[in-house]
Design an enzyme around this catalytic site. Sequence first.
Site, mmCIF file in Angstrom:
data_model
loop_
_atom_site.group_PDB
_atom_site.id
_atom_site.type_symbol
_atom_site.label_atom_id
_atom_site.label_comp_id
_atom_site.label_asym_id
_atom_site.label_seq_id
_atom_site.Cartn_x
_atom_site.Cartn_y
_atom_site.Cartn_z
ATOM 1 N N GLY A 77 -42.643 -85.557 -20.716
ATOM 2 C CA GLY A 77 -43.047 -86.947 -20.897
ATOM 3 C C GLY A 77 -43.898 -87.145 -22.142
ATOM 4 N N GLY A 112 -40.450 -87.415 -14.815
ATOM 5 C CA GLY A 112 -40.306 -85.974 -14.956
ATOM 6 C C GLY A 112 -41.668 -85.345 -15.160
ATOM 7 N N SER A 113 -41.665 -84.204 -15.824
ATOM 8 C CA SER A 113 -42.908 -83.446 -15.945
ATOM 9 C C SER A 113 -43.786 -83.988 -17.085
ATOM 10 C CB SER A 113 -42.587 -81.981 -16.213
ATOM 11 O OG SER A 113 -41.906 -81.877 -17.436
ATOM 12 N N LYS A 119 -29.377 -90.713 -18.036
ATOM 13 C CA LYS A 119 -29.251 -89.255 -18.093
ATOM 14 C C LYS A 119 -29.993 -88.626 -16.910
ATOM 15 C CE LYS A 119 -31.222 -85.576 -19.350
ATOM 16 N NZ LYS A 119 -30.608 -84.584 -18.458
ATOM 17 N N GLU A 153 -43.310 -91.913 -15.505
ATOM 18 C CA GLU A 153 -43.930 -91.404 -14.285
ATOM 19 C C GLU A 153 -43.828 -89.897 -14.330
ATOM 20 O OE1 GLU A 153 -45.707 -92.863 -12.169
ATOM 21 O OE2 GLU A 153 -45.312 -94.899 -12.857
ATOM 22 N N GLU A 190 -49.911 -78.555 -11.362
ATOM 23 C CA GLU A 190 -48.787 -78.926 -10.495
ATOM 24 C C GLU A 190 -47.820 -77.752 -10.378
ATOM 25 O OE1 GLU A 190 -45.638 -81.636 -11.833
ATOM 26 O OE2 GLU A 190 -45.874 -82.716 -9.947
ATOM 27 N N GLN A 224 -37.190 -73.211 -10.543
ATOM 28 C CA GLN A 224 -38.323 -73.726 -9.775
ATOM 29 C C GLN A 224 -38.867 -72.649 -8.831
ATOM 30 O OE1 GLN A 224 -39.930 -76.872 -10.099
ATOM 31 N NE2 GLN A 224 -41.390 -75.679 -8.902
HETATM 32 P P1 NAD Z 1 -38.480 -82.342 -16.460
HETATM 33 O O1 NAD Z 1 -39.543 -82.970 -17.276
HETATM 34 O O2 NAD Z 1 -38.152 -80.924 -16.705
HETATM 35 O O3 NAD Z 1 -37.108 -83.133 -16.668
HETATM 36 C C1 NAD Z 1 -37.019 -84.510 -16.405
HETATM 37 C C2 NAD Z 1 -35.824 -85.066 -17.160
HETATM 38 O O4 NAD Z 1 -36.097 -84.983 -18.572
HETATM 39 C C3 NAD Z 1 -34.520 -84.308 -16.923
HETATM 40 O O5 NAD Z 1 -33.446 -85.206 -16.851
HETATM 41 C C4 NAD Z 1 -34.420 -83.457 -18.178
HETATM 42 O O6 NAD Z 1 -33.097 -83.075 -18.487
HETATM 43 C C5 NAD Z 1 -34.984 -84.395 -19.224
HETATM 44 N N1 NAD Z 1 -35.451 -83.752 -20.451
HETATM 45 C C6 NAD Z 1 -35.998 -82.520 -20.592
HETATM 46 N N2 NAD Z 1 -36.282 -82.278 -21.898
HETATM 47 C C7 NAD Z 1 -35.904 -83.380 -22.590
HETATM 48 C C8 NAD Z 1 -35.939 -83.752 -23.974
HETATM 49 N N3 NAD Z 1 -36.415 -82.920 -24.905
HETATM 50 N N4 NAD Z 1 -35.475 -84.964 -24.325
HETATM 51 C C9 NAD Z 1 -35.006 -85.814 -23.393
HETATM 52 N N5 NAD Z 1 -34.930 -85.517 -22.075
HETATM 53 C C10 NAD Z 1 -35.386 -84.324 -21.677
HETATM 54 O O7 NAD Z 1 -38.845 -82.602 -14.934
HETATM 55 P P2 NAD Z 1 -38.050 -82.104 -13.627
HETATM 56 O O8 NAD Z 1 -38.266 -80.645 -13.454
HETATM 57 O O9 NAD Z 1 -36.651 -82.625 -13.651
HETATM 58 O O10 NAD Z 1 -38.824 -82.909 -12.481
HETATM 59 C C11 NAD Z 1 -40.008 -82.454 -11.918
HETATM 60 C C12 NAD Z 1 -41.185 -83.252 -12.460
HETATM 61 O O11 NAD Z 1 -40.956 -84.644 -12.231
HETATM 62 C C13 NAD Z 1 -42.481 -82.938 -11.753
HETATM 63 O O12 NAD Z 1 -43.510 -82.821 -12.700
HETATM 64 C C14 NAD Z 1 -42.713 -84.160 -10.873
HETATM 65 O O13 NAD Z 1 -44.054 -84.410 -10.541
HETATM 66 C C15 NAD Z 1 -42.143 -85.234 -11.711
HETATM 67 N N6 NAD Z 1 -41.822 -86.418 -10.903
HETATM 68 C C16 NAD Z 1 -42.618 -87.502 -11.035
HETATM 69 C C17 NAD Z 1 -42.371 -88.632 -10.271
HETATM 70 C C18 NAD Z 1 -43.229 -89.845 -10.415
HETATM 71 O O14 NAD Z 1 -42.758 -90.929 -10.093
HETATM 72 N N7 NAD Z 1 -44.450 -89.720 -10.890
HETATM 73 C C19 NAD Z 1 -41.308 -88.648 -9.381
HETATM 74 C C20 NAD Z 1 -40.519 -87.513 -9.274
HETATM 75 C C21 NAD Z 1 -40.782 -86.396 -10.052
#
Ligand code: NAD
Length: 478
Positions: free
Chosen positions: A231, A226-227, A173, A248, A380, A329
């Site tokens: 997470g 993700g965030s 996804k 991550e 962040e 964003q």
């Molecule tokens: P996000 O957490 O909003 O979304 C990440 C993913 O999770 C998306 O695909 C989203 O649709 C999904 N998601 C959201 N709510 C969900 C739920 N309730 N159930 C299942 N899936 C769900 O993050 P974002 O805005 O897409 O990305 C930015 C974040 O990602 C930043 O915090 C960044 O630091 C982090 N990031 C971390 C790394 C790493 O390797 N540490 C790499 C890239 C980005």
Amino acid sequence: MTRQFKSYIDGQWVAGSDGADDENPADLAAPVGSYGVLDAAQVAQAVDAAAAALPAWSLSSPQQRADILDRAGSEILARKEELGRLLAMEEGKTLPESIGEAARAGQIFKFFAGEALRIPGEKLASTRPGVDVEITREPVGVVGIIAPWNFPLAIPAWKIAPALAYGNTVVFKPAEIVPGCAWAIADILERAGVPAGVFNLVLGAGRTVGAALVGHGRLDALTFTGSVPTGRALLRQAAERGLKIQMEMGGKNPLVVLADADLDQAVECAVNGAYFSTGQRCTASSRLIVENAVYDEFAARMQARLAKLTVGDPLQAGVDIGPVASAAQLDTDLSYIGIGRDEGAELLFGGERVECATQGHFLAPTLFAARPEHRIAREEIFGPVAALIRADDYEHALALANDTEFGLCAGICTTSLRHATHFKRHAQAGMVMVNLPTAGVDPHVPFGGRKASSYGPREQGRHAVEFYTTVKTAYTAA
Ligand code: NAD
């Protein structure tokens, strides 16, 4: 409207419903395409298909898996310009950065093609005479992959490729705003010969499609990038279900600049780390911690360097910084710029939107002189906004660098071997950079962090085997 991106379930392309625009953040009047979203029942079909495909794929020949991954990697590399263009239009990073990311995705598939043929095992002498002990690795099962939007080719590649290499089946996804890159990966994997059900793509929102994926009882493991808030919520669900999980998450990465640093090099590290890819990297140097003796000079050089950067259409030559990836964003970035001002941080550069020929989410690279307690120096932002923080000396700089809930990457610019060596040992981060930007890593070595930034085994390189396999210990008596 140019293209329609579909989901991919059990070897079939699935249109979904309630189509949404795939926005071009550099030109809101010209979307990249559109995509249909799935409902929970369709997500369940994808997981069921992955479960049904698991027995055969998990016992498939490593050579078959290696060949498929190698073909996928070759196609990505051969089409890196075209894929990079799609990425640049959809996510907004500049074309050279986007092509570089596409190439990296291709290299990752090729790396794991090789790893499929090198699945490690051990044979040890037993403590009991006449008994052999073998330690082998088996696939963990059906793997759910949830990815963010900021590296829409590379992050899926570094999750999908090892999952398939070690014999797992996948339901992927992607983030809502990058369906085109996700579709391109599925299209390439289909052509590379992935059998039906082994790889599935489900498009749609996290709250619906993501939640349906995580909630499906047949999932064995979940890898998420993700965030932190998302997470953490997924971690709770995974714990209740006993899912194997790898996460991550965010970062607030420090770049320390000592008085003995080569300041030209330090400025380039800071500009690259804080602002390239529009600052939308988990490894971005969003805290620039500078020793007092060179603070004023460093600040002046940063202002001069930022004034030379061009913000604009990521497809145009000479553009250094593309648009922010989405309206949401951009709102976050602007709101943090407001918070910085309200809390008394001094705006040294930027802070406002940039007008370009097209209507898009353009934002100037923004630099604040901040104190460590300011929110812009602690939370962040995930945009082209950095906080410059004054440190008395090396020890103070190290303490400031570690004074964060995050622990993804930490950098230092110094010509002192003593300080570089000490920093490598004492920075509380999963990755450390000396005289390099905090962002920008190799694809064949482990990637990941500590503290709130990461949870579970490392990604990438040979360490990926930890998450994507489970260990079996077998005893045999003659
Ligand atoms: P996000 O957490 O909003 O979304 C990440 C993913 O999770 C998306 O695909 C989203 O649709 C999904 N998601 C959201 N709510 C969900 C739920 N309730 N159930 C299942 N899936 C769900 O993050 P974002 O805005 O897409 O990305 C930015 C974040 O990602 C930043 O915090 C960044 O630091 C982090 N990031 C971390 C790394 C790493 O390797 N540490 C790499 C890239 C980005």
